[in-house]
Design a protein around this motif. Sequence first.
Motif, PDB file in Angstrom:
ATOM      1  N   ARG A 107     -29.678  11.263  -5.483  1.00  0.00           N
ATOM      2  CA  ARG A 107     -30.446  12.338  -4.840  1.00  0.00           C
ATOM      3  C   ARG A 107     -29.624  13.614  -4.829  1.00  0.00           C
ATOM      4  O   ARG A 107     -28.390  13.582  -4.913  1.00  0.00           O
ATOM      5  N   VAL A 123     -31.397   6.149   3.852  1.00  0.00           N
ATOM      6  CA  VAL A 123     -31.510   5.510   2.535  1.00  0.00           C
ATOM      7  C   VAL A 123     -32.136   6.504   1.556  1.00  0.00           C
ATOM      8  O   VAL A 123     -31.699   6.660   0.418  1.00  0.00           O
ATOM      9  N   ASN A 124     -33.160   7.207   2.034  1.00  0.00           N
ATOM     10  CA  ASN A 124     -33.899   8.143   1.196  1.00  0.00           C
ATOM     11  C   ASN A 124     -33.052   9.299   0.673  1.00  0.00           C
ATOM     12  O   ASN A 124     -33.207   9.744  -0.459  1.00  0.00           O
ATOM     13  N   ARG A 136     -28.843   0.434   2.019  1.00  0.00           N
ATOM     14  CA  ARG A 136     -30.118  -0.021   1.426  1.00  0.00           C
ATOM     15  C   ARG A 136     -30.208  -1.553   1.506  1.00  0.00           C
ATOM     16  O   ARG A 136     -31.246  -2.091   1.877  1.00  0.00           O
ATOM     17  N   PHE A 144     -37.138  -6.187   5.488  1.00  0.00           N
ATOM     18  CA  PHE A 144     -38.174  -6.440   4.490  1.00  0.00           C
ATOM     19  C   PHE A 144     -38.192  -7.836   3.879  1.00  0.00           C
ATOM     20  O   PHE A 144     -39.044  -8.121   3.039  1.00  0.00           O
ATOM     21  N   MET A 303     -36.815   5.082   9.623  1.00  0.00           N
ATOM     22  CA  MET A 303     -37.750   3.960   9.715  1.00  0.00           C
ATOM     23  C   MET A 303     -39.079   4.432  10.328  1.00  0.00           C
ATOM     24  O   MET A 303     -40.157   4.041   9.887  1.00  0.00           O
ATOM     25  N   ALA A 306     -40.769   6.815   7.616  1.00  0.00           N
ATOM     26  CA  ALA A 306     -41.241   6.090   6.429  1.00  0.00           C
ATOM     27  C   ALA A 306     -42.399   5.180   6.765  1.00  0.00           C
ATOM     28  O   ALA A 306     -43.346   5.058   5.991  1.00  0.00           O
ATOM     29  N   SER A 310     -46.660   7.686   5.124  1.00  0.00           N
ATOM     30  CA  SER A 310     -47.396   7.291   3.915  1.00  0.00           C
ATOM     31  C   SER A 310     -48.553   6.370   4.262  1.00  0.00           C
ATOM     32  O   SER A 310     -49.638   6.480   3.696  1.00  0.00           O
ATOM     33  N   PRO A 373     -41.518  11.454  -5.825  1.00  0.00           N
ATOM     34  CA  PRO A 373     -40.419  11.014  -4.951  1.00  0.00           C
ATOM     35  C   PRO A 373     -39.587  12.241  -4.568  1.00  0.00           C
ATOM     36  O   PRO A 373     -39.727  13.294  -5.204  1.00  0.00           O
ATOM     37  N   TYR A 376     -34.702  13.869  -7.679  1.00  0.00           N
ATOM     38  CA  TYR A 376     -33.558  13.074  -8.138  1.00  0.00           C
ATOM     39  C   TYR A 376     -32.460  14.015  -8.641  1.00  0.00           C
ATOM     40  O   TYR A 376     -32.747  15.097  -9.162  1.00  0.00           O
ATOM     41  N   PRO A 437     -47.204   4.708  -7.141  1.00  0.00           N
ATOM     42  CA  PRO A 437     -47.228   5.354  -5.816  1.00  0.00           C
ATOM     43  C   PRO A 437     -45.974   5.099  -4.993  1.00  0.00           C
ATOM     44  O   PRO A 437     -45.712   5.818  -4.032  1.00  0.00           O
ATOM     45  N   PHE A 438     -45.191   4.070  -5.362  1.00  0.00           N
ATOM     46  CA  PHE A 438     -43.984   3.742  -4.594  1.00  0.00           C
ATOM     47  C   PHE A 438     -42.710   4.122  -5.336  1.00  0.00           C
ATOM     48  O   PHE A 438     -41.631   3.664  -4.999  1.00  0.00           O
ATOM     49  N   GLY A 439     -42.831   4.991  -6.356  1.00  0.00           N
ATOM     50  CA  GLY A 439     -41.662   5.321  -7.152  1.00  0.00           C
ATOM     51  C   GLY A 439     -41.354   4.163  -8.097  1.00  0.00           C
ATOM     52  O   GLY A 439     -42.168   3.239  -8.270  1.00  0.00           O
ATOM     53  N   ARG A 443     -34.444   3.307  -7.037  1.00  0.00           N
ATOM     54  CA  ARG A 443     -34.795   3.860  -5.724  1.00  0.00           C
ATOM     55  C   ARG A 443     -36.221   3.507  -5.316  1.00  0.00           C
ATOM     56  O   ARG A 443     -36.770   4.130  -4.386  1.00  0.00           O
ATOM     57  N   CYS A 445     -39.492   2.274  -3.568  1.00  0.00           N
ATOM     58  CA  CYS A 445     -39.679   2.126  -2.122  1.00  0.00           C
ATOM     59  C   CYS A 445     -39.402   0.693  -1.674  1.00  0.00           C
ATOM     60  O   CYS A 445     -40.086  -0.242  -2.115  1.00  0.00           O
TER      61      CYS A 445
HETATM   62  C1  HEM Z   1     -48.376   3.226   1.495  1.00  0.00           C
HETATM   63  C2  HEM Z   1     -47.146   3.186   1.921  1.00  0.00           C
HETATM   64  C3  HEM Z   1     -45.937   3.788   1.220  1.00  0.00           C
HETATM   65  C4  HEM Z   1     -45.848   4.587   0.106  1.00  0.00           C
HETATM   66  C5  HEM Z   1     -46.989   5.108  -0.769  1.00  0.00           C
HETATM   67  C6  HEM Z   1     -44.435   4.872  -0.104  1.00  0.00           C
HETATM   68  C7  HEM Z   1     -43.936   5.659  -1.144  1.00  0.00           C
HETATM   69  C8  HEM Z   1     -42.592   5.872  -1.389  1.00  0.00           C
HETATM   70  C9  HEM Z   1     -42.064   6.642  -2.495  1.00  0.00           C
HETATM   71  C10 HEM Z   1     -42.887   7.341  -3.566  1.00  0.00           C
HETATM   72  C11 HEM Z   1     -40.709   6.625  -2.401  1.00  0.00           C
HETATM   73  C12 HEM Z   1     -39.712   7.303  -3.340  1.00  0.00           C
HETATM   74  C13 HEM Z   1     -39.224   6.300  -4.368  1.00  0.00           C
HETATM   75  C14 HEM Z   1     -38.331   6.903  -5.413  1.00  0.00           C
HETATM   76  O1  HEM Z   1     -37.445   7.674  -5.072  1.00  0.00           O
HETATM   77  O2  HEM Z   1     -38.530   6.624  -6.626  1.00  0.00           O
HETATM   78  C15 HEM Z   1     -40.375   5.856  -1.229  1.00  0.00           C
HETATM   79  C16 HEM Z   1     -39.097   5.627  -0.803  1.00  0.00           C
HETATM   80  C17 HEM Z   1     -38.792   4.981   0.360  1.00  0.00           C
HETATM   81  N1  HEM Z   1     -39.677   4.346   1.213  1.00  0.00           N
HETATM   82 FE1  HEM Z   1     -41.656   4.201   0.988  1.00  0.00          FE
HETATM   83  N2  HEM Z   1     -43.707   4.238   0.856  1.00  0.00           N
HETATM   84  C18 HEM Z   1     -44.578   3.574   1.693  1.00  0.00           C
HETATM   85  C19 HEM Z   1     -44.258   2.794   2.790  1.00  0.00           C
HETATM   86  C20 HEM Z   1     -42.992   2.618   3.271  1.00  0.00           C
HETATM   87  C21 HEM Z   1     -42.660   1.855   4.453  1.00  0.00           C
HETATM   88  C22 HEM Z   1     -43.671   1.107   5.309  1.00  0.00           C
HETATM   89  C23 HEM Z   1     -41.307   1.957   4.602  1.00  0.00           C
HETATM   90  C24 HEM Z   1     -40.417   1.398   5.661  1.00  0.00           C
HETATM   91  C25 HEM Z   1     -40.769   0.996   6.825  1.00  0.00           C
HETATM   92  C26 HEM Z   1     -40.785   2.773   3.506  1.00  0.00           C
HETATM   93  C27 HEM Z   1     -39.462   3.110   3.323  1.00  0.00           C
HETATM   94  C28 HEM Z   1     -38.962   3.836   2.262  1.00  0.00           C
HETATM   95  C29 HEM Z   1     -37.547   4.145   2.080  1.00  0.00           C
HETATM   96  C30 HEM Z   1     -36.411   3.768   3.002  1.00  0.00           C
HETATM   97  C31 HEM Z   1     -37.431   4.859   0.875  1.00  0.00           C
HETATM   98  C32 HEM Z   1     -36.170   5.414   0.218  1.00  0.00           C
HETATM   99  C33 HEM Z   1     -35.685   4.520  -0.913  1.00  0.00           C
HETATM  100  C34 HEM Z   1     -34.458   5.079  -1.632  1.00  0.00           C
HETATM  101  O3  HEM Z   1     -34.345   6.283  -1.760  1.00  0.00           O
HETATM  102  O4  HEM Z   1     -33.605   4.269  -2.067  1.00  0.00           O
HETATM  103  N3  HEM Z   1     -41.844   3.157   2.731  1.00  0.00           N
HETATM  104  N4  HEM Z   1     -41.538   5.396  -0.628  1.00  0.00           N
END
Ligand code: HEM
Length: 515
Positions: A107, A123-124, A136, A144, A303, A306, A310, A373, A376, A437-439, A443, A445
């Motif tokens: 990042r 973490v993000n 992480r 999880f 926490m 996140a 979303s 995301p 990066y 949608p979750f990357g 990294r 999600c």
């Molecule tokens: C519909 C629900 C969710 C969507 C669409 C979503 C989407 C994303 C996306 C797009 C990223 C960026 C990934 C990347 O950098 O490539 C991300 C990262 C992350 N998400 Fe989610 N997320 C969701 C739910 C959650 C939940 C429920 C949690 C925790 C309780 C969570 C925790 C995190 C964390 C900690 C990261 C950072 C990961 C990293 O940078 O290593 N997310 N999420």
Amino acid sequence: MDQLVGLVAAAIICGIVYSILLEWWLKVWLPSKRLPPGPKPWPLVGSLFQVRSMLHVANFLKATQKLESKYGKTLTFWIGQRPVIVINDPQLAHEALIKQGASFCSRCMFSSVGALTRGFCTVNSSPQGPFLSSIRRNMITSVFTPKALNKWEVQREAAIEDVIVQIRQSITENGGWARVNITTVIRPAFYKYALYLCFGMYVEEKVLMQIDEIVNARARSVWSIYVGDYIPAWKLVEWKHRRNVTRLQQEVEDIMLPLIRRIRELKGSDEIIPGTYAESLLNLQDTDPRLRDEGITCLCSEMLTASSLSVTSAVRSGMSVLSENQEVREKLLDEIDRVVGNKPVEESHLTQMPYLAAFEKEILRMYPPAITPPPYAVVEACKLGNYDIPKNAVIYFHIHAYHQDPTAWPDPTEFRPERFLEEEVDMSCKKEVKLMPFGAGRRICPGMNLGLMEVSILIARLLQNFEWSQDDMTAPSTDTNDSRPAALSALAPSSESLRRGIMIARIRQARKQPS
Ligand code: HEM
């Protein structure tokens, strides 16, 4: 008079120096780099004045798609001396995130983010390195894993029931219907859940409101580009933002530090719930002195952010689509009736509900809660396709562009959940980037499975319990956290209602059971 001559002379000298710099920059320096193409930047400021709304991430990314016919699907812009590369091409995104994951996994260490995370202690936001690996891994094992998810199922169920009870109460008080703002009903319930998961206790309503303000500010800062992160002198102009961020961080610490100290003091006793996220972080602190108490507050507030932002955004889009699409609504209700009858949908029922899963995927495709995301940073200079990517490049992966790619999705603007019944699409993107949608990559999600489960359950329960219709009487949205670009909202059945997330709810009457 002498002063005036001096000023004019200084202006002329500055003009000449600037022109020489411009000439050298455009004709010598830039062509020596084989970066993806893009509008020719100006020295010192880069592309700032060439791309409209460059400082708002969603609008900026939307604008890059208009430039595709001229420059292609991967484009370079500049802010100051730093290249900002936007990847609208799903194949190149796959090459970067999966095939070259070791280079595309860090990042950007922007000072605006550092101020909000006590030096990148989430973490993000954390750059690639041993500290990220350690926090992480800890998040995944303590929150999880299936065992950890089971542990907090009762609290998740309580959060969902909280949402249903609140809406029902408003309907009763209002004489048969209620105007419901999906965001403001769901978010506090999920803060409560996440706080319990972090500290093993519930907190007062007042604290939840304070947390909402902090979460909103975090969301705003994610969706903005701060020029001071690229051109340090500009920080002076952004002093107000920095002051607000410092105040908010202080407020988080005021709320959470006493909770963390209490857990430290009572660890091992039966006065606290064992196995909370904060406790796992205190254990980690014993082996990793880089993690301070202030850092633990950042990880716990991550926490909250996140787990609420979303999920709420996806549920809001889902309910809005359902309120206008009777055919999809009836199919979902039929499936719910068939699987659970009059009982509430629970987590264990979800594997038997393929249409609900397909509906959820289509929502995440059409209205991804995050259209990119967080940016990066490239770990080391590398080649991507035919391009050279320099070490300090900032990279945006444009999720919305991949989800609307007509070569991957027939009729991409049509809302059609059935496409996911006809074809299996892998959301982890290991083989291809199609639905992201979750990357993707290192990294990706970590909360993907939990997020999917929460969104499904909430949509199913809101639909089971209430009849939803659009509220045409409310004023246009003032929700500044809605990150969806206007173009994306325009794809919705009713763009304004989708943006607002405010709808009319009535108690659902019993349906005739499907045969
Ligand atoms: C519909 C629900 C969710 C969507 C669409 C979503 C989407 C994303 C996306 C797009 C990223 C960026 C990934 C990347 O950098 O490539 C991300 C990262 C992350 N998400 Fe989610 N997320 C969701 C739910 C959650 C939940 C429920 C949690 C925790 C309780 C969570 C925790 C995190 C964390 C900690 C990261 C950072 C990961 C990293 O940078 O290593 N997310 N999420």
